[in-house]
Write a protein that holds these residues in place. Structure first.
Motif, PDB file in Angstrom:
ATOM      1  N   SER A 185     -23.717 -13.525  33.736  1.00 22.59           N
ATOM      2  CA  SER A 185     -24.926 -14.169  34.262  1.00 22.59           C
ATOM      3  C   SER A 185     -25.485 -15.102  33.200  1.00 22.59           C
ATOM      4  O   SER A 185     -25.081 -15.035  32.030  1.00 22.59           O
ATOM      5  CB  SER A 185     -25.988 -13.119  34.618  1.00 22.59           C
ATOM      6  OG  SER A 185     -26.384 -12.430  33.441  1.00 22.59           O
ATOM      7  N   CYS A 186     -26.432 -15.921  33.609  1.00 25.46           N
ATOM      8  CA  CYS A 186     -27.150 -16.758  32.631  1.00 25.46           C
ATOM      9  C   CYS A 186     -28.009 -15.849  31.749  1.00 25.46           C
ATOM     10  O   CYS A 186     -28.181 -16.104  30.551  1.00 25.46           O
ATOM     11  CB  CYS A 186     -28.006 -17.769  33.379  1.00 25.46           C
ATOM     12  SG  CYS A 186     -28.924 -18.876  32.332  1.00 25.46           S
ATOM     13  N   THR A 187     -28.526 -14.778  32.347  1.00 25.62           N
ATOM     14  CA  THR A 187     -29.306 -13.804  31.580  1.00 25.62           C
ATOM     15  C   THR A 187     -28.482 -13.291  30.401  1.00 25.62           C
ATOM     16  O   THR A 187     -28.960 -13.224  29.264  1.00 25.62           O
ATOM     17  CB  THR A 187     -29.719 -12.628  32.495  1.00 25.62           C
ATOM     18  OG1 THR A 187     -30.469 -13.155  33.593  1.00 25.62           O
ATOM     19  CG2 THR A 187     -30.529 -11.580  31.764  1.00 25.62           C
ATOM     20  N   THR A 198     -41.119 -20.490  33.714  1.00 24.10           N
ATOM     21  CA  THR A 198     -39.673 -20.281  33.719  1.00 24.10           C
ATOM     22  C   THR A 198     -39.374 -18.899  34.269  1.00 24.10           C
ATOM     23  O   THR A 198     -40.289 -18.117  34.585  1.00 24.10           O
ATOM     24  CB  THR A 198     -39.077 -20.454  32.304  1.00 24.10           C
ATOM     25  OG1 THR A 198     -37.637 -20.317  32.386  1.00 24.10           O
ATOM     26  CG2 THR A 198     -39.584 -19.406  31.316  1.00 24.10           C
ATOM     27  N   PHE A 199     -38.080 -18.597  34.365  1.00 17.84           N
ATOM     28  CA  PHE A 199     -37.639 -17.301  34.871  1.00 17.84           C
ATOM     29  C   PHE A 199     -37.797 -16.245  33.766  1.00 17.84           C
ATOM     30  O   PHE A 199     -37.729 -16.561  32.575  1.00 17.84           O
ATOM     31  CB  PHE A 199     -36.168 -17.418  35.277  1.00 17.84           C
ATOM     32  CG  PHE A 199     -35.667 -16.266  36.083  1.00 17.84           C
ATOM     33  CD1 PHE A 199     -36.155 -15.990  37.350  1.00 17.84           C
ATOM     34  CD2 PHE A 199     -34.681 -15.436  35.574  1.00 17.84           C
ATOM     35  CE1 PHE A 199     -35.677 -14.930  38.088  1.00 17.84           C
ATOM     36  CE2 PHE A 199     -34.188 -14.370  36.313  1.00 17.84           C
ATOM     37  CZ  PHE A 199     -34.693 -14.115  37.565  1.00 17.84           C
ATOM     38  N   VAL A 240     -36.118 -25.493  29.006  1.00 16.60           N
ATOM     39  CA  VAL A 240     -35.589 -25.218  30.351  1.00 16.60           C
ATOM     40  C   VAL A 240     -35.540 -26.544  31.111  1.00 16.60           C
ATOM     41  O   VAL A 240     -36.574 -27.211  31.244  1.00 16.60           O
ATOM     42  CB  VAL A 240     -36.495 -24.209  31.092  1.00 16.60           C
ATOM     43  CG1 VAL A 240     -35.969 -23.942  32.507  1.00 16.60           C
ATOM     44  CG2 VAL A 240     -36.603 -22.908  30.313  1.00 16.60           C
ATOM     45  N   ASP A 252     -31.817 -23.747  28.166  1.00 14.75           N
ATOM     46  CA  ASP A 252     -31.648 -22.925  29.360  1.00 14.75           C
ATOM     47  C   ASP A 252     -31.274 -23.905  30.471  1.00 14.75           C
ATOM     48  O   ASP A 252     -32.137 -24.550  31.080  1.00 14.75           O
ATOM     49  CB  ASP A 252     -32.927 -22.146  29.684  1.00 14.75           C
ATOM     50  CG  ASP A 252     -32.738 -21.224  30.886  1.00 14.75           C
ATOM     51  OD1 ASP A 252     -31.841 -21.510  31.701  1.00 14.75           O
ATOM     52  OD2 ASP A 252     -33.492 -20.243  31.015  1.00 14.75           O
ATOM     53  N   ALA A 297     -29.726 -23.196  33.236  1.00 13.69           N
ATOM     54  CA  ALA A 297     -29.394 -22.390  34.427  1.00 13.69           C
ATOM     55  C   ALA A 297     -29.189 -23.281  35.654  1.00 13.69           C
ATOM     56  O   ALA A 297     -28.291 -23.048  36.460  1.00 13.69           O
ATOM     57  CB  ALA A 297     -30.487 -21.368  34.693  1.00 13.69           C
ATOM     58  N   GLN A 298     -30.034 -24.319  35.784  1.00 16.30           N
ATOM     59  CA  GLN A 298     -30.012 -25.147  36.999  1.00 16.30           C
ATOM     60  C   GLN A 298     -29.385 -26.515  36.752  1.00 16.30           C
ATOM     61  O   GLN A 298     -29.457 -27.383  37.616  1.00 16.30           O
ATOM     62  CB  GLN A 298     -31.461 -25.352  37.475  1.00 16.30           C
ATOM     63  CG  GLN A 298     -32.237 -24.062  37.638  1.00 16.30           C
ATOM     64  CD  GLN A 298     -33.728 -24.284  37.837  1.00 16.30           C
ATOM     65  OE1 GLN A 298     -34.223 -25.413  37.789  1.00 16.30           O
ATOM     66  NE2 GLN A 298     -34.453 -23.205  38.065  1.00 16.30           N
ATOM     67  N   SER A 308     -26.121 -20.912  34.733  1.00 14.87           N
ATOM     68  CA  SER A 308     -26.073 -19.858  35.761  1.00 14.87           C
ATOM     69  C   SER A 308     -25.176 -20.291  36.914  1.00 14.87           C
ATOM     70  O   SER A 308     -25.205 -21.458  37.328  1.00 14.87           O
ATOM     71  CB  SER A 308     -27.472 -19.580  36.302  1.00 14.87           C
ATOM     72  OG  SER A 308     -27.397 -18.656  37.379  1.00 14.87           O
ATOM     73  N   LYS A 312     -27.338 -21.486  42.918  1.00 15.70           N
ATOM     74  CA  LYS A 312     -27.120 -22.691  42.111  1.00 15.70           C
ATOM     75  C   LYS A 312     -26.159 -23.659  42.822  1.00 15.70           C
ATOM     76  O   LYS A 312     -25.613 -23.337  43.860  1.00 15.70           O
ATOM     77  CB  LYS A 312     -26.576 -22.289  40.733  1.00 15.70           C
ATOM     78  CG  LYS A 312     -27.492 -21.311  39.981  1.00 15.70           C
ATOM     79  CD  LYS A 312     -28.888 -21.874  39.753  1.00 15.70           C
ATOM     80  CE  LYS A 312     -29.792 -20.988  38.934  1.00 15.70           C
ATOM     81  NZ  LYS A 312     -30.249 -19.754  39.593  1.00 15.70           N
ATOM     82  N   GLY A 330     -23.094 -14.904  37.855  1.00 20.20           N
ATOM     83  CA  GLY A 330     -22.181 -15.520  36.885  1.00 20.20           C
ATOM     84  C   GLY A 330     -22.939 -16.442  35.950  1.00 20.20           C
ATOM     85  O   GLY A 330     -24.037 -16.904  36.279  1.00 20.20           O
ATOM     86  N   TYR A 346     -41.510 -19.823  40.091  1.00 18.23           N
ATOM     87  CA  TYR A 346     -41.876 -18.891  39.028  1.00 18.23           C
ATOM     88  C   TYR A 346     -43.368 -18.538  39.046  1.00 18.23           C
ATOM     89  O   TYR A 346     -44.209 -19.348  39.421  1.00 18.23           O
ATOM     90  CB  TYR A 346     -41.575 -19.500  37.658  1.00 18.23           C
ATOM     91  CG  TYR A 346     -40.176 -20.011  37.481  1.00 18.23           C
ATOM     92  CD1 TYR A 346     -39.073 -19.219  37.807  1.00 18.23           C
ATOM     93  CD2 TYR A 346     -39.946 -21.279  36.977  1.00 18.23           C
ATOM     94  CE1 TYR A 346     -37.788 -19.691  37.626  1.00 18.23           C
ATOM     95  CE2 TYR A 346     -38.656 -21.753  36.787  1.00 18.23           C
ATOM     96  CZ  TYR A 346     -37.588 -20.965  37.120  1.00 18.23           C
ATOM     97  OH  TYR A 346     -36.319 -21.426  36.941  1.00 18.23           O
TER      98      TYR A 346
HETATM   99  C1  LIG Z   1     -34.432 -21.101  34.173  1.00 17.75           C
HETATM  100  C2  LIG Z   1     -33.618 -19.876  34.471  1.00 17.75           C
HETATM  101  N1  LIG Z   1     -33.049 -19.209  33.460  1.00 17.75           N
HETATM  102  C3  LIG Z   1     -32.289 -18.111  33.663  1.00 17.75           C
HETATM  103  C4  LIG Z   1     -32.067 -17.633  34.936  1.00 17.75           C
HETATM  104  C5  LIG Z   1     -31.224 -16.382  35.114  1.00 17.75           C
HETATM  105  O1  LIG Z   1     -29.994 -16.698  35.723  1.00 17.75           O
HETATM  106  P1  LIG Z   1     -29.012 -15.514  36.197  1.00 17.75           P
HETATM  107  O2  LIG Z   1     -29.485 -15.069  37.530  1.00 17.75           O
HETATM  108  O3  LIG Z   1     -27.656 -16.173  36.257  1.00 17.75           O
HETATM  109  O4  LIG Z   1     -29.052 -14.445  35.153  1.00 17.75           O
HETATM  110  C6  LIG Z   1     -32.645 -18.287  36.027  1.00 17.75           C
HETATM  111  C7  LIG Z   1     -32.424 -17.785  37.388  1.00 17.75           C
HETATM  112  O5  LIG Z   1     -32.475 -18.474  38.356  1.00 17.75           O
HETATM  113  C8  LIG Z   1     -33.440 -19.439  35.787  1.00 17.75           C
HETATM  114  O6  LIG Z   1     -34.053 -20.088  36.796  1.00 17.75           O
END
Ligand SMILES: Cc1ncc(COP(=O)(O)O)c(C=O)c1O
Length: 381
Positions: free
Chosen positions: A56-58, A82-83, A128, A154, A156-157, A178, A183, A190, A319
């Motif tokens: 994951s991006c996490t 942000t997330f 981000v 970050d 992710a998007q 992400s 996405k 992933g 968010y």
């Molecule tokens: C800016 C941002 N960072 C991180 C994430 C986490 O991504 P993931 O769900 O792949 O862990 C998200 C999720 O949408 C996000 O919007």
């Protein structure tokens, strides 16, 4: 009336075929042929120095936080809008998060305030790229260089989006992508860590493989692998990588389709002076990750969501700014961040997915939004 959902994962058609091929190789754990193909795809297409798929991006953000070797009390600057994972990854390592406000013209972080947030304890800036639209990276990198800070994008998007011609994810020292099903390019869950600063290469491999030098062992560089550092299990199985590779092969088609949808929204809503439509600075490109509007108030945003819901269309807010979260406010005095609050209250995301039809945007979604503002203009007269 036909239901229009907010998101619908798009399958290119090759996913199950590639998963079958992965299964037939007899190796479905991580770092097999499909993982390598995905790494090569990103390295060749965008010139990223080193890529490592994650689950994951996490996870990619957590790897970045481990690579920084943060000590308790070290500070990391990032936007509040942000997330959760952007912040949580660094909190897990004991860092204190210092939140920056968003820009007035865009939900991304206000680059102008960063320098004033830097203290002797600051170790990193996480930017981000909201909606896949670049932060002003020259400004951020210049500030980071001046204070010897690490920059983590970050992204992710932000797949296939650019800043002054440079691909996002390829500018900071590290970047996290992400491939979650919301996405542009997906694998269910992933992600990917991009390492642009080679000083992190060796440790990143170790951290991703449970703190062992197993990657070196598989390349024949050591005769046994051992526990050499801290780490965790961050690599995805070949099944995920096979799915992702099918998507990557269709990236150009996916992007073309999404951009056409984005432009349809932008044109169909161009007559509304009441709302803020997405803004793309001249240094940035648009990767058509999402289409959002910023209403004038929380009340108006909720009424608009309800208006569309009544007509069987799903729109969602985004968010909840982190400086107001229960976790943060129970530990720190939350700063005053009016723009982050504004996007928390007023931003609404419209249905956006590959199979959405331009006619659904024009004849249903945009029509209903235009009607909503005509009605509210009449009722306020
Ligand atoms: C800016 C941002 N960072 C991180 C994430 C986490 O991504 P993931 O769900 O792949 O862990 C998200 C999720 O949408 C996000 O919007």
């Amino acid at each position: 009336m036909e239901h229009i959902g907010f998101n619908k994962p798009y399958l290119t058609g090759k996913e199950t075929e590639y998963i079958r091929q992965a299964v037939e190789t007899g190796k479905i754990s991580g770092d097999g042929i499909f993982t390598k193909r995905c790494h090569e795809f990103f390295q060749q297409k965008y010139g990223f120095q080193k890529c490592l798929l994650t689950t994951s991006c996490t996870d990619a953000l957590e790897m970045a936080a481990l690579l920084l070797d943060l000590q308790p009390g070290d500070e990391v600057i990032m936007p509040s809008y942000t997330f959760v994972s952007t912040a949580n990854a660094f909190v897990l390592r004991g860092a204190k998060i210092v939140f920056a406000d968003s820009r007035t013209d865009h939900p991304g972080m206000d680059e102008e305030v960063i320098e004033s947030l830097i203290t002797p304890k600051t170790k990193a800036i996480v930017c981000v790229h909201y909606a896949g639209v670049a932060c002003d990276m020259d400004k951020l990198m210049e500030t980071a260089d001046k204070h010897n800070l690490v920059v983590i994008e970050d992204a992710a998007q932000a797949i296939n989006s650019f800043y002054k011609g440079k691909p996002l994810g390829g500018i900071g020292h590290l970047a996290a992508f992400s491939f979650h099903e919301t996405k542009n390019v997906i694998s269910g869950e992933g992600g990917m860590l991009v390492i642009n600063d080679p000083r992190f290469n060796e440790r990143a491999e170790i951290i991703r493989e449970k703190g062992t030098n197993r990657s070196k062992f598989f390349r024949g560089e050591v005769d046994k692998y051992n526990w050499v550092d801290v780490g965790s299990s961050f690599l995805p199985s070949e099944i995920i990588a096979a799915f992702l590779f099918a998507q990557l092969e269709n990236l150009e088609d996916i992007q073309q389709k999404r951009k056409a949808l984005w432009n349809t929204y932008h044109d169909a809503l161009s007559g509304l002076s009441e709302i803020q439509r997405p803004f793309i600075p001249e240094y940035a490109t648009n990767n058509a990750h999402m289409y959002y509007l910023v209403c004038r108030s929380l009340k108006e945003r909720d009424a608009l969501i309800w208006h569309l819901k009544k007509q069987n269309m799903n729109t969602v807010f985004h968010y909840l700014s982190l400086h107001k979260s229960p976790y943060y406010t129970s530990r720190y005095a939350g700063p005053d961040l009016p723009m982050a609050d504004r996007y928390t209250d007023c931003l609404v995301r419209l249905p956006f997915y590959y199979e959405l039809k331009e006619s659904q945007i024009k004849d249903r979604i945009a029509l209903a939004i235009n009607e909503f503002y005509q009605q509210s203009a009449v009722s306020s007269v």
